[in-house]
Design a protein around this motif. Structure first.
Motif, mmCIF file in Angstrom:
data_model
loop_
_atom_site.group_PDB
_atom_site.id
_atom_site.type_symbol
_atom_site.label_atom_id
_atom_site.label_comp_id
_atom_site.label_asym_id
_atom_site.label_seq_id
_atom_site.Cartn_x
_atom_site.Cartn_y
_atom_site.Cartn_z
ATOM 1 N N LEU A 80 0.944 -0.946 0.215
ATOM 2 C CA LEU A 80 0.177 0.027 -0.004
ATOM 3 C C LEU A 80 0.882 1.106 -0.008
ATOM 4 N N ALA A 81 1.985 1.377 0.577
ATOM 5 C CA ALA A 81 2.917 2.374 0.532
ATOM 6 C C ALA A 81 3.274 2.592 -0.904
ATOM 7 N N ALA A 82 3.657 1.297 -1.519
ATOM 8 C CA ALA A 82 4.112 1.461 -2.924
ATOM 9 C C ALA A 82 3.149 2.338 -3.699
ATOM 10 N N LEU A 83 1.789 1.721 -3.409
ATOM 11 C CA LEU A 83 0.702 2.386 -4.215
ATOM 12 C C LEU A 83 0.706 3.906 -4.081
ATOM 13 N N ARG A 84 0.928 4.207 -2.977
ATOM 14 C CA ARG A 84 0.957 5.689 -2.588
ATOM 15 C C ARG A 84 1.724 6.408 -3.375
ATOM 16 N N VAL A 85 3.212 5.816 -3.405
ATOM 17 C CA VAL A 85 4.217 6.616 -3.783
ATOM 18 C C VAL A 85 4.272 6.549 -5.160
ATOM 19 N N ALA A 86 4.211 5.395 -5.880
ATOM 20 C CA ALA A 86 4.521 5.363 -7.471
ATOM 21 C C ALA A 86 3.346 5.145 -8.240
ATOM 22 N N ARG A 87 3.300 5.595 -9.547
ATOM 23 C CA ARG A 87 2.041 5.583 -10.575
ATOM 24 C C ARG A 87 2.061 4.614 -11.322
ATOM 25 N N ARG A 88 3.260 4.070 -11.657
ATOM 26 C CA ARG A 88 3.002 2.966 -12.826
ATOM 27 C C ARG A 88 3.243 1.576 -12.024
ATOM 28 N N THR A 89 2.652 0.538 -12.651
ATOM 29 C CA THR A 89 2.840 -0.607 -11.976
ATOM 30 C C THR A 89 4.109 -1.436 -11.727
ATOM 31 N N VAL A 90 5.096 -1.278 -12.665
ATOM 32 C CA VAL A 90 6.442 -1.883 -12.716
ATOM 33 C C VAL A 90 6.975 -1.168 -11.266
ATOM 34 N N SER A 91 6.991 0.247 -11.254
ATOM 35 C CA SER A 91 7.386 0.950 -10.342
ATOM 36 C C SER A 91 6.875 0.348 -9.026
ATOM 37 N N ARG A 92 5.545 0.394 -8.870
ATOM 38 C CA ARG A 92 4.794 -0.278 -7.363
ATOM 39 C C ARG A 92 5.333 -1.315 -7.104
ATOM 40 N N VAL A 93 5.368 -2.256 -8.058
ATOM 41 C CA VAL A 93 5.983 -3.756 -7.645
ATOM 42 C C VAL A 93 7.376 -3.735 -7.075
ATOM 43 N N ALA A 94 8.421 -2.962 -7.769
ATOM 44 C CA ALA A 94 9.529 -2.739 -7.596
ATOM 45 C C ALA A 94 9.740 -2.429 -6.056
ATOM 46 N N LEU A 95 8.997 -1.103 -5.914
ATOM 47 C CA LEU A 95 9.029 -0.490 -4.627
ATOM 48 C C LEU A 95 8.562 -1.276 -3.513
ATOM 49 N N GLY A 96 7.355 -1.788 -3.697
ATOM 50 C CA GLY A 96 6.768 -2.856 -2.727
ATOM 51 C C GLY A 96 7.904 -3.936 -2.467
ATOM 52 N N ALA A 97 8.470 -4.594 -3.412
ATOM 53 C CA ALA A 97 9.314 -5.380 -3.022
ATOM 54 C C ALA A 97 10.381 -5.153 -2.343
ATOM 55 N N VAL A 98 11.148 -3.909 -2.644
ATOM 56 C CA VAL A 98 12.404 -3.505 -1.891
ATOM 57 C C VAL A 98 11.773 -3.024 -0.307
ATOM 58 N N GLY A 99 10.634 -2.481 -0.404
ATOM 59 C CA GLY A 99 10.091 -2.077 0.979
ATOM 60 C C GLY A 99 9.812 -3.312 1.862
ATOM 61 N N LEU A 100 9.347 -4.103 1.474
ATOM 62 C CA LEU A 100 9.190 -5.480 2.311
ATOM 63 C C LEU A 100 10.545 -6.061 2.422
ATOM 64 N N ALA A 101 11.519 -6.488 1.518
ATOM 65 C CA ALA A 101 12.729 -7.004 1.897
ATOM 66 C C ALA A 101 13.704 -6.215 2.468
ATOM 67 N N ALA A 102 13.467 -4.867 2.608
ATOM 68 C CA ALA A 102 14.523 -4.145 3.533
ATOM 69 C C ALA A 102 14.047 -4.209 4.912
ATOM 70 N N TRP A 103 12.844 -4.435 5.276
ATOM 71 C CA TRP A 103 12.648 -4.669 6.753
ATOM 72 C C TRP A 103 13.388 -6.082 7.021
ATOM 73 N N ASP A 104 13.878 -6.930 6.258
ATOM 74 C CA ASP A 104 14.579 -8.123 6.817
ATOM 75 C C ASP A 104 15.948 -7.480 7.303
ATOM 76 N N LEU A 105 16.609 -6.203 7.087
ATOM 77 C CA LEU A 105 17.735 -5.749 7.264
ATOM 78 C C LEU A 105 17.744 -5.311 8.821
ATOM 79 N N PHE A 106 16.585 -4.980 9.304
ATOM 80 C CA PHE A 106 16.414 -5.142 10.708
ATOM 81 C C PHE A 106 16.136 -6.278 11.344
ATOM 82 N N LEU A 107 15.155 -7.068 10.689
ATOM 83 C CA LEU A 107 14.632 -8.341 11.392
ATOM 84 C C LEU A 107 15.555 -9.405 11.633
#
Length: 210
Positions: A80-107
């Motif tokens: 949902l954060a990626a939906l808010r930030v990006a307009r194109r589907t490809v950008s949304r998918v890429a940002l969403g993937a980074v946004g989820l995967a980067a959580w593991d840098l903490f976890l």
């Protein structure tokens, strides 16, 4: 905490997009998350060779039952954060993937430090985070990308996504603070701040401008 996060994400998906989307979210993230974790424990792919301790409760095929819920907890706010930030589907998918995967840098650094799981060979690793292999993060990114591709088909943007945006930003800010000030993990605080910030910072700016 994981159960509450899971319940929030599923309830929000149901309330804003209906029961079919909520069911799809659970199937993709909890079901898919369990499948990839079971594969990882059994074969070492795609995260590297690792094993869970007994501290996280009951297991099925070597995977604590609480673990798949964590994928749902963060996958939905990241998307949902990626939906808010990006307009194109490809950008949304890429940002969403980074946004989820980067959580593991903490976890992962936190959970390994607390003895919840370990890798048999955590090398090569990020500077300052010696107990988690870089390949694990790449595995997370690949899995997150597949999850975002699946979610984009059923979760269009909605006006009522504010609570989910708040959850994502709270998780980001609290993780940075906890790792830097309380857990004695300054390196993972820095890596996580940079990685998850790729999505969290543009999201915060977007909400501030609104």
């Amino acid at each position: 905490m994981v159960v509450l996060g899971f319940a929030f994400s599923v309830a929000h998906a149901w309330a804003t997009r209906g029961p079919r989307t909520a069911a799809w979210l659970v199937a993709v993230t909890a079901g898919g998350g369990y499948a990839v974790e079971a594969l990882g424990v059994a074969t070492g792919f795609p995260f590297g060779a690792y094993a869970y301790s007994g501290a996280l409760g009951p297991k099925l095929a070597g995977v604590p039952l609480v673990i798949p819920l964590a994928w749902t907890w963060m996958a939905w706010p990241a998307w949902l954060a990626a939906l808010r930030v990006a307009r194109r589907t490809v950008s949304r998918v890429a940002l969403g993937a980074v946004g989820l995967a980067a959580w593991d840098l903490f976890l992962d650094p936190q959970m390994v430090a607390e003895g919840y799981w370990t890798w048999s060979d955590p090398h090569p690793a990020l500077p300052g985070v010696p107990d988690v292999p870089i390949g694990n993060y790449l595995g997370w990114l690949a899995v997150a990308l597949l999850m975002m591709i699946a979610l984009q088909a059923v979760a269009p943007s909605k006006a009522r996504d504010g609570p989910s945006h708040t959850l994502y930003l709270w998780t980001y800010a609290s993780s940075v603070l906890a790792h830097a000030a309380f857990l004695g993990l300054p390196a993972s605080a820095g890596w996580g701040a940079a990685g998850m910030g790729v999505l969290a910072i543009p999201l915060a700016v977007s909400l501030w401008r609104r």
